[in-house]
Enzyme design. Structure first.
Site, PDB file in Angstrom:
ATOM      1  N   LYS A 188       7.035  49.014 -34.710  1.00 21.65           N
ATOM      2  CA  LYS A 188       5.695  48.940 -35.311  1.00 21.65           C
ATOM      3  C   LYS A 188       4.722  48.287 -34.332  1.00 21.65           C
ATOM      4  CE  LYS A 188       3.296  46.114 -37.578  1.00 21.65           C
ATOM      5  NZ  LYS A 188       1.994  46.417 -36.931  1.00 21.65           N
ATOM      6  N   GLY A 241       4.371  37.577 -31.386  1.00 28.24           N
ATOM      7  CA  GLY A 241       3.080  37.342 -32.031  1.00 28.24           C
ATOM      8  C   GLY A 241       2.937  35.880 -32.408  1.00 28.24           C
ATOM      9  N   GLU A 263       9.110  35.649 -30.245  1.00 25.53           N
ATOM     10  CA  GLU A 263       8.421  35.110 -29.067  1.00 25.53           C
ATOM     11  C   GLU A 263       6.979  34.871 -29.502  1.00 25.53           C
ATOM     12  OE1 GLU A 263       6.095  34.549 -26.532  1.00 25.53           O
ATOM     13  OE2 GLU A 263       6.388  36.554 -25.684  1.00 25.53           O
ATOM     14  N   CYS A 297       0.867  34.909 -23.587  1.00 25.42           N
ATOM     15  CA  CYS A 297       1.570  33.723 -24.082  1.00 25.42           C
ATOM     16  C   CYS A 297       2.001  32.782 -22.966  1.00 25.42           C
ATOM     17  CB  CYS A 297       2.784  34.169 -24.865  1.00 25.42           C
ATOM     18  SG  CYS A 297       3.772  35.369 -23.976  1.00 25.42           S
ATOM     19  N   GLU A 396      -2.939  26.803 -28.993  1.00 22.65           N
ATOM     20  CA  GLU A 396      -3.099  28.013 -28.196  1.00 22.65           C
ATOM     21  C   GLU A 396      -4.461  28.646 -28.468  1.00 22.65           C
ATOM     22  OE1 GLU A 396      -0.136  31.484 -27.028  1.00 22.65           O
ATOM     23  OE2 GLU A 396      -0.698  31.640 -29.120  1.00 22.65           O
TER      24      GLU A 396
HETATM   25  P1  NAI Z   1       0.140  38.462 -35.435  1.00 26.69           P
HETATM   26  O1  NAI Z   1       1.339  37.596 -35.321  1.00 26.69           O
HETATM   27  O2  NAI Z   1      -0.523  38.575 -36.779  1.00 26.69           O
HETATM   28  O3  NAI Z   1       0.486  39.969 -34.996  1.00 26.69           O
HETATM   29  C1  NAI Z   1       1.605  40.358 -34.228  1.00 26.69           C
HETATM   30  C2  NAI Z   1       2.318  41.521 -34.922  1.00 26.69           C
HETATM   31  O4  NAI Z   1       2.806  41.093 -36.187  1.00 26.69           O
HETATM   32  C3  NAI Z   1       1.435  42.734 -35.207  1.00 26.69           C
HETATM   33  O5  NAI Z   1       2.184  43.913 -35.026  1.00 26.69           O
HETATM   34  C4  NAI Z   1       1.113  42.562 -36.681  1.00 26.69           C
HETATM   35  O6  NAI Z   1       0.797  43.785 -37.333  1.00 26.69           O
HETATM   36  C5  NAI Z   1       2.424  42.013 -37.203  1.00 26.69           C
HETATM   37  N1  NAI Z   1       2.322  41.313 -38.487  1.00 26.69           N
HETATM   38  C6  NAI Z   1       1.266  40.598 -38.977  1.00 26.69           C
HETATM   39  N2  NAI Z   1       1.566  40.102 -40.183  1.00 26.69           N
HETATM   40  C7  NAI Z   1       2.823  40.503 -40.492  1.00 26.69           C
HETATM   41  C8  NAI Z   1       3.703  40.302 -41.608  1.00 26.69           C
HETATM   42  N3  NAI Z   1       3.318  39.593 -42.663  1.00 26.69           N
HETATM   43  N4  NAI Z   1       4.928  40.846 -41.550  1.00 26.69           N
HETATM   44  C9  NAI Z   1       5.337  41.542 -40.489  1.00 26.69           C
HETATM   45  N5  NAI Z   1       4.560  41.789 -39.415  1.00 26.69           N
HETATM   46  C10 NAI Z   1       3.314  41.273 -39.410  1.00 26.69           C
HETATM   47  O7  NAI Z   1      -0.898  37.962 -34.363  1.00 26.69           O
HETATM   48  P2  NAI Z   1      -2.480  38.241 -34.278  1.00 26.69           P
HETATM   49  O8  NAI Z   1      -3.140  37.892 -35.577  1.00 26.69           O
HETATM   50  O9  NAI Z   1      -2.694  39.598 -33.773  1.00 26.69           O
HETATM   51  O10 NAI Z   1      -2.916  37.173 -33.186  1.00 26.69           O
HETATM   52  C11 NAI Z   1      -3.142  35.827 -33.569  1.00 26.69           C
HETATM   53  C12 NAI Z   1      -2.670  34.888 -32.512  1.00 26.69           C
HETATM   54  O11 NAI Z   1      -1.270  35.036 -32.300  1.00 26.69           O
HETATM   55  C13 NAI Z   1      -3.282  35.050 -31.145  1.00 26.69           C
HETATM   56  O12 NAI Z   1      -4.541  34.453 -31.071  1.00 26.69           O
HETATM   57  C14 NAI Z   1      -2.259  34.354 -30.301  1.00 26.69           C
HETATM   58  O13 NAI Z   1      -2.471  32.960 -30.375  1.00 26.69           O
HETATM   59  C15 NAI Z   1      -0.947  34.711 -30.975  1.00 26.69           C
HETATM   60  N6  NAI Z   1      -0.298  35.870 -30.312  1.00 26.69           N
HETATM   61  C16 NAI Z   1       0.700  35.640 -29.408  1.00 26.69           C
HETATM   62  C17 NAI Z   1       1.267  36.690 -28.720  1.00 26.69           C
HETATM   63  C18 NAI Z   1       2.337  36.479 -27.710  1.00 26.69           C
HETATM   64  O14 NAI Z   1       2.381  37.173 -26.722  1.00 26.69           O
HETATM   65  N7  NAI Z   1       3.257  35.570 -27.932  1.00 26.69           N
HETATM   66  C19 NAI Z   1       0.816  38.078 -28.912  1.00 26.69           C
HETATM   67  C20 NAI Z   1      -0.182  38.219 -29.931  1.00 26.69           C
HETATM   68  C21 NAI Z   1      -0.716  37.133 -30.582  1.00 26.69           C
END
Ligand code: NAI
Ligand code: MG
Length: 503
Positions: A188, A241, A263, A297, A396
């Site tokens: 996804k 994420g 991660e 990250c 972050e």
């Molecule tokens: P997020 O954690 O919401 O999104 C990442 C993935 O999780 C996306 O595919 C999203 O659709 C999915 N997701 C969201 N809610 C979910 C749920 N309840 N169940 C299952 N999957 C779900 O992150 P977001 O809102 O895009 O970014 C917010 C912050 O997260 C960023 O500002 C950053 O600080 C951090 N982040 C860190 C990353 C990394 O490389 N470690 C990558 C992206 C975001």
């Protein structure tokens, strides 16, 4: 500039439409008939329409992945499985230009960076292709009267939930080891960048990977992501994420005790002792902090400099940051592009405001670069004298905002480096070899570098302490996350076993 680059700059690209999901080797309409409208962050306009999966489509994808688990895929010799992954790697290389252009439009990263990421994605697949026939169990001499050995079996159906910052590269971090170990996947992509991963489904089919082994269901996190995390037919979730999302996934995954690897970002300390090669430390610091518009990250988002070198180093950082060229992702002169989404831009602005209110000194940046009226742009921003207990110093940002702080001695800087809930990457600069090992041992992070920074590589295990995650990606350690270990014991004794119930 590339053809794609000039076409994008002049706005001459046709709308990008992919209104089918990739399930069981077929292109199927989403049950809802809906599409995600993906925004080009350089123009703030919709540029792509991508099929949107809901829970019913996730059901179908999981069923296809389960069926594939016991199909021809399971009967392939491991080296043959490796050959198919090699072919996929080659196809990613051959299609790098197109894949990179799609990602640059979807997430705003400069084309020269996304082109590099496609090569790296292919290298990741190549490494794990080579590992497919090297996933050995071992023999355990636990008794002279028995043969005991371990088998390493696939965990089963893997749900891969991807972020938007490096969609294809981070997809391949999961896809490579998952396929090498014989699993099947439902992938996804993030809703902000849904466009590129369907192409990976297409290339997997072209490579000859059997139908149902790789399924792609773009969709929203709260709908498709949540359905995947809770699905009883999924054995493992591999996620990248935010940690708050990881917590939700872990709760949803508890229903069938899914394995989870996460991660989740970082607030990586970059520590400069005054005996270091300061020119080198400065030059590496600038791109370690600002590349990808700070949306990665592993970046150096906190720089600690020993007092004697502090003023000059902070000044140098600000001068170099001010020279970074912010611009259109398709323009080959661009160093960094816009944020991927309006939400990320807003988050960056909030942290800049926090910095200003907390009394930190703004050395450069803080606003929109001149000449860029549209798009989610912010100039590289450097704050010095950031209060080490402030949110800007500990949380972050995921944007181009750097916090620079002084320190006096080793003990103090180790304490400061560890005073965050994250623990993904850390780095230090010194010519004192004993201190290098001493400090490296004390930093709470999964990857620590000395006199270089974030050497992220397919051979090096990568993952977080604390809220930065669970488990490791990359390196041979990644294969542990995608295998179950089974112990098999065969009795060799010629004698009747004693029967404790006999009398
Ligand atoms: P997020 O954690 O919401 O999104 C990442 C993935 O999780 C996306 O595919 C999203 O659709 C999915 N997701 C969201 N809610 C979910 C749920 N309840 N169940 C299952 N999957 C779900 O992150 P977001 O809102 O895009 O970014 C917010 C912050 O997260 C960023 O500002 C950053 O600080 C951090 N982040 C860190 C990353 C990394 O490389 N470690 C990558 C992206 C975001
Ligand atoms: Mg987008």
């Amino acid at each position: 500039m590339s053809d794609v680059g000039s076409a994008a700059l002049s706005g001459n690209l046709a709308p990008f439409i992919r209104d089918r999901l990739f399930i069981g080797g077929e292109w199927v309409r989403p049950k809802s008939g809906r599409v995600i409208e993906s925004i080009d962050p350089a123009t703030e306009e919709v540029w792509a329409h991508i099929a949107e999966a809901d829970a019913r489509d996730v059901d179908d994808a999981v069923a296809a992945a389960r069926a594939a688990l016991s199909g021809p895929w399971s009967r392939l010799e491991p080296s043959r499985r490796g050959a198919l992954i090699h072919r996929l790697a080659d196809l990613v290389r051959q299609n790098a230009g197109e894949l990179a252009a799609i990602e640059s439009r979807d997430n705003g990263k400069p084309l020269r960076d996304t082109l590099g990421e496609m090569q790296r994605a292919a290298d990741w697949l190549t490494f794990f292709a080579g590992a497919a026939d090297k996933i050995n169990g071992h023999q355990i001499p636990y008794s002279p009267h028995a043969l005991a050995y371990t088998r390493r079996e696939p965990v089963g159906v893997v749900g891969a939930i991807l972020p938007w910052n490096s969609p294809i590269l981070l997809c391949c971090w999961k896809l490579g080891p998952a396929l090498a170990a014989g699993n099947t996947l439902v992938i996804k992509p993030a809703e902000q960048t849904p466009a590129s991963i369907l192409e990976i489904g297409r290339l997997a089919a072209e490579a000859g990977i059997p139908a149902g082994v790789v399924n792609v269901v773009p969709g929203y996190g709260k709908v498709a992501g949540a359905a995947l995390a809770a699905h009883p037919g999924v054995n493992k979730i591999s996620f990248t994420g935010h940690h708050s999302t990881a917590i939700k996934i872990m709760q949803a995954a508890a229903g069938n005790l899914k394995r989870c690897s996460f991660e989740c970002g970082g607030k990586s300390p970059y520590i400069v002792f005054d005996d270091a090669d300061l020119d080198r430390a400065l030059s590496v610091a600038v791109h370690s902090a600002f590349r990808s518009t700070g949306q990665s990250c592993s970046l150096a988002s906190r720089i600690f400099v020993q007092r004697r070198a502090y003023d000059a180093f902070a000044r140098g950082l600000a001068e170099r940051a001010a020279r970074i060229r912010v611009g259109h992702p398709m323009d080959e002169r661009t160093h960094i592009g816009p944020h991927t989404s309006a939400e990320q831009l807003a988050k960056t602005r909030d942290y800049i405001q926090l910095g200003l209110e907390s009394g930190a000194r703004l050395l450069t940046g803080g606003g929109r670069p001149s000449g860029l009226d549209k798009g989610y742009y912010v100039s590289p921003t450097v704050f010095r004298d950031v209060d080490t207990s402030s949110r800007l110093a500990r949380e972050e940002v995921f944007g181009p905002v750097l916090a620079v702080m002084p320190f006096d001695d080793e003990e103090e800087v180790v304490r400061l480096a560890n005073s965050t809930d994250y623990g993904l990457v850390g780095g230090l600069w010194t010519r004192d070899v004993s201190r290098a090992h001493r400090v490296a041992a004390q930093i709470e992070a999964g990857l620590v570098s000395v006199n270089t920074f974030r050497p992220v590589h397919y051979m090096l295990p990568y993952g977080g302490y604390k809220l930065s995650g669970i488990g490791r990606e990359n390196g041979m350690e990644a294969l542990d996350e995608f295998t179950e270990t089974k112990a098999v014991v065969i009795d060799l004794s010629p004698n009747m076993p004693a029967d404790p119930f006999a009398n």
